[in-house]
Write a protein that holds these residues in place. Structure first.
Motif, PDB file in Angstrom:
ATOM      1  N   VAL A  98       0.839  -1.206   0.000  1.00  0.00           N
ATOM      2  CA  VAL A  98       0.000   0.000   0.000  1.00  0.00           C
ATOM      3  C   VAL A  98       0.870   1.250   0.000  1.00  0.00           C
ATOM      4  N   ASP A  99       0.368   2.256  -0.661  1.00  0.00           N
ATOM      5  CA  ASP A  99       0.941   3.592  -0.539  1.00  0.00           C
ATOM      6  C   ASP A  99       0.487   4.130   0.828  1.00  0.00           C
ATOM      7  N   ILE A 100       1.049   5.225   1.279  1.00  0.00           N
ATOM      8  CA  ILE A 100       0.622   5.760   2.583  1.00  0.00           C
ATOM      9  C   ILE A 100      -0.339   6.940   2.420  1.00  0.00           C
ATOM     10  N   ASP A 101       0.139   8.034   1.799  1.00  0.00           N
ATOM     11  CA  ASP A 101      -0.663   9.265   1.800  1.00  0.00           C
ATOM     12  C   ASP A 101      -1.880   9.177   0.897  1.00  0.00           C
ATOM     13  N   GLU A 102      -3.028   9.415   1.501  1.00  0.00           N
ATOM     14  CA  GLU A 102      -4.326   9.342   0.821  1.00  0.00           C
ATOM     15  C   GLU A 102      -4.661   7.925   0.350  1.00  0.00           C
ATOM     16  N   THR A 103      -3.931   6.944   0.887  1.00  0.00           N
ATOM     17  CA  THR A 103      -4.284   5.539   0.673  1.00  0.00           C
ATOM     18  C   THR A 103      -4.592   4.892   2.018  1.00  0.00           C
ATOM     19  N   VAL A 104      -3.692   5.101   2.995  1.00  0.00           N
ATOM     20  CA  VAL A 104      -3.992   4.603   4.344  1.00  0.00           C
ATOM     21  C   VAL A 104      -4.021   5.719   5.383  1.00  0.00           C
ATOM     22  N   GLY A 213      -3.300   2.211  -4.052  1.00  0.00           N
ATOM     23  CA  GLY A 213      -2.790   3.582  -4.024  1.00  0.00           C
ATOM     24  C   GLY A 213      -3.781   4.578  -4.588  1.00  0.00           C
ATOM     25  N   ASP A 214      -3.524   5.856  -4.300  1.00  0.00           N
ATOM     26  CA  ASP A 214      -4.382   6.923  -4.842  1.00  0.00           C
ATOM     27  C   ASP A 214      -3.768   7.482  -6.115  1.00  0.00           C
ATOM     28  N   ASN A 215      -2.553   7.034  -6.435  1.00  0.00           N
ATOM     29  CA  ASN A 215      -1.822   7.521  -7.590  1.00  0.00           C
ATOM     30  C   ASN A 215      -1.462   6.309  -8.448  1.00  0.00           C
ATOM     31  N   ASN A 217       0.960   5.682 -10.148  1.00  0.00           N
ATOM     32  CA  ASN A 217       2.368   5.291  -9.989  1.00  0.00           C
ATOM     33  C   ASN A 217       2.589   4.361  -8.797  1.00  0.00           C
ATOM     34  N   ASP A 218       1.582   4.263  -7.919  1.00  0.00           N
ATOM     35  CA  ASP A 218       1.678   3.328  -6.795  1.00  0.00           C
ATOM     36  C   ASP A 218       1.487   1.888  -7.267  1.00  0.00           C
ATOM     37  N   LEU A 219       0.989   1.743  -8.494  1.00  0.00           N
ATOM     38  CA  LEU A 219       0.606   0.424  -8.988  1.00  0.00           C
ATOM     39  C   LEU A 219       1.602  -0.136  -9.999  1.00  0.00           C
ATOM     40  N   MET A 253      -7.534  15.852  -4.406  1.00  0.00           N
ATOM     41  CA  MET A 253      -6.820  17.024  -3.863  1.00  0.00           C
ATOM     42  C   MET A 253      -5.532  17.314  -4.641  1.00  0.00           C
ATOM     43  N   TYR A 254      -4.817  16.254  -4.971  1.00  0.00           N
ATOM     44  CA  TYR A 254      -3.529  16.417  -5.660  1.00  0.00           C
ATOM     45  C   TYR A 254      -3.128  15.076  -6.252  1.00  0.00           C
ATOM     46  N   GLY A 255      -2.076  15.070  -7.004  1.00  0.00           N
ATOM     47  CA  GLY A 255      -1.576  13.789  -7.538  1.00  0.00           C
ATOM     48  C   GLY A 255      -0.911  13.983  -8.882  1.00  0.00           C
TER      49      GLY A 255
HETATM   50 MG   LIG Z   1      -0.595   8.699  -2.092  1.00  0.00          MG
END
Ligand SMILES: [Mg+2]
Length: 283
Positions: A98-104, A213-215, A217-219, A253-255
Motif C-alpha cells: 500500500v501507498d501511505i498518503d491518501e491511501t492509508v 494507491g491513490d496515484n 504510480n503506486d501500482l 486534492m492532488y496527484g
Molecule cells: Mg498517495
C-alpha cells in the motif's frame, strides 16, 4: 461563447496576478537560510478537500476499495487459484503493498491548513505536519490490513515520504492501529520517486497479491511521467487489473493527474491557474 472563455481565463489570470502580487506572507526559517513563502492560488482545491472530509460518498468509496481488496485476498487463498500459479510462487509468502498518503493516511487537515493560510505546498510545512503524527486512517484501511496480517500476509507501506520523515510516519501508523509497521516494512523514498525498485525488492521475497494507491504510480511504472492522454491510454491497456491486483483510492486534492495537466513542469501560480482554466473541456 469564445469571448466568455477569454473573459474567464483573463479573470482567473488577473486574480492570480493580484494574489501573487501580495506575496511574502511569512518567512520560514530553514537552517540559516530564510525562505520566502508566496501566497498560493489554491481556492480551487476546496471542493476536493470538502469531498474527502465531508462526503459520505468518499467514505463509501474507501470501504468499497478495501472490501474489494478483502474479497480478492480471500479468493487468492482459494486452493484452485494457488494451483494456477507458477510453481516457484506457490509457496511464497503473500504481500499486500500500500501507498501511505491518501491511501492509508488522511492528510486533508494539512491541505485544509494550506488553503486557509493561502500557502503553497512546501517540504518544510509538509515535514512539520508529518512529524506531528496527527494523520487519521483512511476509512477501512486499518481493518483490512489487520485482516490481511492476521492471515499471515505481509504488509508493505511504500511511500515517497523521505528518510527524515520515517520515524514520524512509523509512529503515526502504529498509533492509529496499522499492523506490521517497522523499519523493514515502511519503505520511504530514497534516491528516486519511482516505486518500481522498491516493489522489486518486495517481490524478490514475497508474492505481491495486491497493490493499493491513490496515484497510478503506486501500482506500476507504466504510468510514470505520462501526459494526460497517455495516462488514459495506459489505464485502458491495463483495465483488467483494476479491482483485481490494482485497487485505486480516490484523491481529487492532488496527484500525478494534476502534475500531468501541468506537463510535469515547475509553473508559477499564475501559469498553473491559466493551465487549469485552459484544460477544462466545455461544449
Ligand atoms: Mg498517495
Amino acid at each position: 461563447m469564445k469571448i466568455k472563455t477569454y473573459l474567464l481565463t483573463f479573470g482567473l489570470i488577473a486574480s492570480s496576478i493580484i494574489s501573487t502580487y501580495f506575496v511574502t506572507v511569512s518567512t520560514a526559517q530553514q537552517g540559516t537560510q530564510s525562505q520566502t513563502v508566496a501566497t498560493a492560488d489554491n481556492e480551487y482545491q476546496v471542493g476536493a478537500i470538502l469531498f474527502m472530509q465531508k462526503a459520505a460518498e468518499f467514505r463509501a468509496l474507501c470501504y468499497q476499495a478495501f472490501n474489494l481488496a478483502q474479497m480478492n485476498l480471500d479468493a487468492d487463498f482459494d486452493r484452485k487459484n494457488v494451483k494456477k500459479l507458477p510453481k516457484a510462487e506457490r509457496k511464497m509468502t503473500r504481500a499486500v503493498v500500500v501507498d501511505i498518503d491518501e491511501t492509508v493516511l488522511d492528510n486533508s487537515p494539512h491541505q485544509a491548513d494550506l488553503i486557509k493560510k493561502r500557502l503553497p505546498f512546501t517540504p518544510t510545512i509538509w515535514t512539520d505536519w508529518v512529524n506531528r503524527r496527527m494523520a487519521k486512517p483512511i476509512p477501512g484501511a486499518v481493518e483490512f490490513l489487520k485482516y490481511a496480517s492476521s492471515k499471515g500476509v505481509r504488509v508493505f507501506y511504500v511511500s515517497n515520504r523521505n528518510e527524515s520523515e520515517k520515524q514520524g510516519t512509523i509512529d503515526n501508523l502504529k498509533a492509529v492501529g496499522f499492523p506490521d509497521v517497522s523499519g523493514e516494512t515502511v519503505l520511504v523514498r530514497t534516491s528516486e520517486s519511482g516505486k518500481e525498485a522498491r516493489r522489486q525488492i518486495i517481490s524478490a521475497k514475497y508474492r505481491i497479491v495486491l497493490l493499493m494507491g491513490d496515484n497510478l504510480n503506486d501500482l506500476s511504472n507504466v504510468f510514470e511521467r505520462k501526459s494526460v492522454d497517455d495516462r488514459f491510454a495506459e489505464v485502458d491497456k491495463t483495465r483488467e487489473m483494476f479491482g483485481r491486483k490494482f485497487i485505486v483510492l480516490p484523491n481529487a486534492m492532488y496527484g500525478d493527474w494534476e502534475s500531468a495537466i501541468y506537463e510535469y513542469r515547475r509553473l508559477n501560480e499564475v501559469e498553473k491557474t491559466a493551465k487549469r482554466a485552459n484544460t477544462l473541456e466545455s461544449y
